[in-house]
Design an enzyme around this catalytic site. Structure first.
Site, PDB file in Angstrom:
ATOM      1  CG  HIS A 202      -2.097  -1.018   0.807  1.00  0.00           C
ATOM      2  ND1 HIS A 202      -2.105  -2.300   1.292  1.00  0.00           N
ATOM      3  CD2 HIS A 202      -3.147  -0.921  -0.034  1.00  0.00           C
ATOM      4  CE1 HIS A 202      -3.128  -2.938   0.772  1.00  0.00           C
ATOM      5  NE2 HIS A 202      -3.786  -2.135  -0.029  1.00  0.00           N
ATOM      6  NE  ARG A 309      -5.924   0.675  -2.811  1.00  0.00           N
ATOM      7  CZ  ARG A 309      -5.444   0.744  -4.055  1.00  0.00           C
ATOM      8  NH1 ARG A 309      -5.281   1.901  -4.641  1.00  0.00           N
ATOM      9  NH2 ARG A 309      -5.109  -0.356  -4.697  1.00  0.00           N
ATOM     10  NE  ARG A 345     -10.797  -1.076  -0.796  1.00  0.00           N
ATOM     11  CZ  ARG A 345      -9.556  -1.375  -1.152  1.00  0.00           C
ATOM     12  NH1 ARG A 345      -9.316  -2.355  -1.992  1.00  0.00           N
ATOM     13  NH2 ARG A 345      -8.553  -0.684  -0.672  1.00  0.00           N
ATOM     14  CD  GLU A 442      -9.883  -7.506  -2.096  1.00  0.00           C
ATOM     15  OE1 GLU A 442      -8.856  -6.946  -2.492  1.00  0.00           O
ATOM     16  OE2 GLU A 442     -10.702  -6.943  -1.356  1.00  0.00           O
ATOM     17  CG  ASN A 465      -3.189  -4.881  -6.297  1.00  0.00           C
ATOM     18  OD1 ASN A 465      -2.847  -5.157  -7.440  1.00  0.00           O
ATOM     19  ND2 ASN A 465      -3.542  -3.666  -5.936  1.00  0.00           N
ATOM     20  CG  ASP A 466      -5.424  -8.109  -1.177  1.00  0.00           C
ATOM     21  OD1 ASP A 466      -4.380  -8.371  -0.553  1.00  0.00           O
ATOM     22  OD2 ASP A 466      -6.076  -7.074  -1.000  1.00  0.00           O
ATOM     23  NE  ARG A 476      -1.064  -5.898  -1.646  1.00  0.00           N
ATOM     24  CZ  ARG A 476      -2.233  -5.290  -1.824  1.00  0.00           C
ATOM     25  NH1 ARG A 476      -3.367  -5.915  -1.535  1.00  0.00           N
ATOM     26  NH2 ARG A 476      -2.303  -4.088  -2.303  1.00  0.00           N
ATOM     27  CB  CYS A 513     -10.028  -1.965  -9.229  1.00  0.00           C
ATOM     28  SG  CYS A 513     -10.419  -2.995  -7.823  1.00  0.00           S
TER      29      CYS A 513
HETATM   30  C1  PEP Z   1      -6.497  -5.374  -4.822  1.00  0.00           C
HETATM   31  O1  PEP Z   1      -6.362  -6.132  -3.865  1.00  0.00           O
HETATM   32  O2  PEP Z   1      -6.248  -5.697  -6.002  1.00  0.00           O
HETATM   33  C2  PEP Z   1      -6.981  -3.992  -4.609  1.00  0.00           C
HETATM   34  C3  PEP Z   1      -7.240  -3.195  -5.628  1.00  0.00           C
HETATM   35  O3  PEP Z   1      -7.105  -3.557  -3.330  1.00  0.00           O
HETATM   36  P1  PEP Z   1      -5.867  -3.059  -2.415  1.00  0.00           P
HETATM   37  O4  PEP Z   1      -4.674  -2.953  -3.310  1.00  0.00           O
HETATM   38  O5  PEP Z   1      -6.264  -1.767  -1.814  1.00  0.00           O
HETATM   39  O6  PEP Z   1      -5.759  -4.162  -1.414  1.00  0.00           O
HETATM   40 MG    MG Z   2      -7.150  -5.659  -1.939  1.00  0.00          MG
END
Ligand code: PEP
Ligand code: MG
Length: 582
Positions: A202, A309, A345, A442, A465-466, A476, A513
């Protein structure tokens, strides 16, 4: 006998350290080594006139700390029982320790020192005694006291996280939290290099949003660099250069110019609707963390916000904002964007983001995070939902739930939404009956349940991402395993394909996303899999629009079919590179 001295490089030799570039850009300036274990405290002496106000500040900080701890203790007790909540109850008892309170008061009066400095010294003394104890229980408790010390000191500075750095620095640190990045950006941080972190940590995502170059994975960076050293940071290739020579600086300068003119060339795409080469309309949205990013979002020709976010509001306020504060913020965002959509979100706290409680988890990414916290602490969920429903005056707000792993979670939130809408209708504060609801995909269990989920919501958005971290069991944020964190792993590609197919079958909208959507190499594959909505940091939008405009859907579908038949990431990557170079 000749004694040969071990050689060490002369003081100003150029040295280069390779890491991973996670936020593009170049920064040249003086380094500042930030050690986040050290809580910084004010050190200016207290004048005679200010003694009483310093005492009042100290008592207020004790009161605030007690309130925070009482709340944490209650939630912890509900959640995991009194064995854990006792830790916090014990901390509250220390807050009321007469000896501690008297000593701090006496020393402020006698020594004219700041309360923070004295609290630090006095509590450290307790810690030393505990660490010297033969009882392991006492030694372990020394950490809890550290937490208490930091809490009081933080509350002494009006609840702000204490992080002071010089202006215009390149920050070097073992790790940076999202809160650090935001606070440092206010002091115009030029760039940052850390040991830990990954492309989708993040802190990195926020650096991308703010246009601050970042390099992660530089081993022992804090030992290699000292505050004041001149450094050049190249976020494009993941390099940190100590004492850059004049010729290196020239190269860096030339590169920056090249990048700027390439960016100017794509700017003509700004006002244009995004279509594939064969004319199919594709929607490209922005991921944003703050309202300050809206002009950038507008400038890059985005179709709206595909991911806000909202948990970043915690950081901006230094605490959970109340319903009215949230209402104002959402109103402003929605109003500025209307009629374009604002996808909010709900708070995704926990994981590597801000912690809601100071209860330390062994595996925060597998712990109390996202919708789990929202359902366990209903007041957070209800305040946020009420603020969002009230703010939906233009009807362009869409809600999205984070970290969904079961149907029960979706149904529980829907039930709350239904109840709050009924209340707000009675209060004549329901501006729009319709409210679009979506969920993030996710977690692998959500992929497995996708048919059921699609029937329950208006849209889904794939958070790669998750999804990558949970599917491949690769943290990650852990640079040691970043080579395994691969969006082209066939399991990930097949999951995306499955989600898109199922959601479209149920005639719902499907978006992506996660950062995968901002990779030009991945985009033809995503289009081929059937995605028509992509959301990304505004900085990537123009590049992605360009990639879309040069892709023909028939070719992309063939490419996707080929990729789905491969069983390794390198084969898939090879196909994508070949497609890209054609
Ligand atoms: C993700 O997990 O892909 C996402 C967009 O949320 P974040 O990166 O805020 O966990
Ligand atoms: Mg996420």
């Amino acid at each position: 006998m000749n004694h040969i001295e071990p050689t060490s490089p002369p003081a100003h030799t150029e040295l280069m350290f390779q890491g991973i570039g996670v936020s593009k850009g170049i920064a040249v300036g003086a380094a500042f080594v930030f050690n986040r274990d050290t809580v910084l405290v004010e050190d200016a002496p207290v004048s005679e006139d200010d003694v009483e106000s310093e005492l009042a500040r100290f008592h207020l900080a004790i009161e605030r700390s007690e309130k925070e701890l009482a709340k944490i203790a209650t939630v912890t007790e509900q959640k995991i029982g009194h064995v854990y909540s006792d830790i916090f109850t014990a901390q509250i008892m220390i807050l009321h320790d007469r000896y501690l309170l008297d000593t701090v008061e006496r020393r402020i009066r006698a020594e004219h020192k700041r309360a923070g400095a004295i609290v630090g010294e006095e509590i450290s003394r307790y810690q030393q005694l505990m660490l010297a104890s033969n009882e392991s229980l006492f030694r372990e408790r020394a950490d809890d006291i550290q937490d208490l010390k930091e809490r009081i000191i933080r509350n002494l500075s009006d609840g702000q996280l204490l992080s002071r750095i010089p202006e215009n620095a390149v920050v070097v640190s073992k790790m940076l939290t999202p809160a650090d990045v935001i606070l440092f950006s206010r002091q115009n941080m030029l760039g940052c290099a850390t040991e830990s972190g990954g492309l989708t940590s993040h802190a990195a995502l926020i650096c991308q949003s703010l246009g601050i170059p970042m390099v992660v994975g530089v081993r022992n960076v804090e030992e290699k660099i000292s505050s004041g050293d001149r450094v050049a940071l190249d976020g494009y290739v993941g390099r940190l250069i100590l004492n850059p020579s004049p010729s290196t600086l020239q190269q860096v300068e030339r590169k920056l110019k090249r990048r700027r003119s390439a960016a100017a060339a794509t700017e003509k795409l700004v006002g244009k609707v995004t279509r594939t080469r064969c004319g199919k309309r594709i929607y490209t949205f922005s991921n944003i963390d703050f309202k300050e990013e809206l002009p950038m979002c507008e400038k890059s020709g985005s179709d709206g916000v595909g991911l806000f976010r909202s948990e970043m509001l915690f950081i901006a306020h230094g605490k959970l904002p109340d319903e009215d504060e949230q209402f104002e913020y959402y109103m402003e965002l929605a109003h500025t964007l209307a009629p374009k959509p604002l996808t909010v979100r709900l708070f995704d706290v926990g994981g590597d983001k801000l912690l809601y409680s100071s209860y330390k988890e062994q595996n925060p990414n597998l712990g109390w995070r996202g919708v789990r916290i929202l359902l366990d602490v209903p007041e957070i969920l209800e305040q946020q939902l009420r603020a969002l429903i009230r703010a939906n005056i233009h009807g362009n707000i869409e809600l999205m739930l984070p970290m969904i792993s079961s149907m029960e979670e979706i149904r529980a939130v829907k039930k709350t939404i239904h109840r709050l809408k009924t209340d707000l209708r009675k209060e004549k504060a329901l501006p729009s009956e319709s409210l679009t609801l979506g969920v993030m995909i996710e977690v692998p269990s959500a992929v497995e349940l996708i048919d059921d989920i699609a029937k329950e919501v208006d849209f889904v958005s794939i958070g790669t991402n998750d999804l990558i971290q949970y599917t491949l069991a690769v943290d990650r944020n852990n640079d040691v395993v970043q080579n395994l964190y691969n969006k082209f792993h066939p399991a990930v590609v097949r999951m995306v394909a499955r989600v898109v197919k199922s959601v479209k079958k149920h005639k719902r909208r499907v978006a992506m996303c996660g950062e995968m959507a901002s990779d030009p190499l991945a985009v033809p594959l995503l289009l081929g899999l059937g995605l028509e909505e992509l959301s990304m940091t505004s900085a990537s939008l123009l590049d992605i629009k360009k990639t879309i405009a040069s892709t023909r859907l028939a070719d992309a579908r063939m490419l996707a079919k080929e990729c789905l038949s491969r069983s390794t990431a390198s084969e898939i990557e090879h196909l994508l590179k070949h497609f890209h170079s054609d």
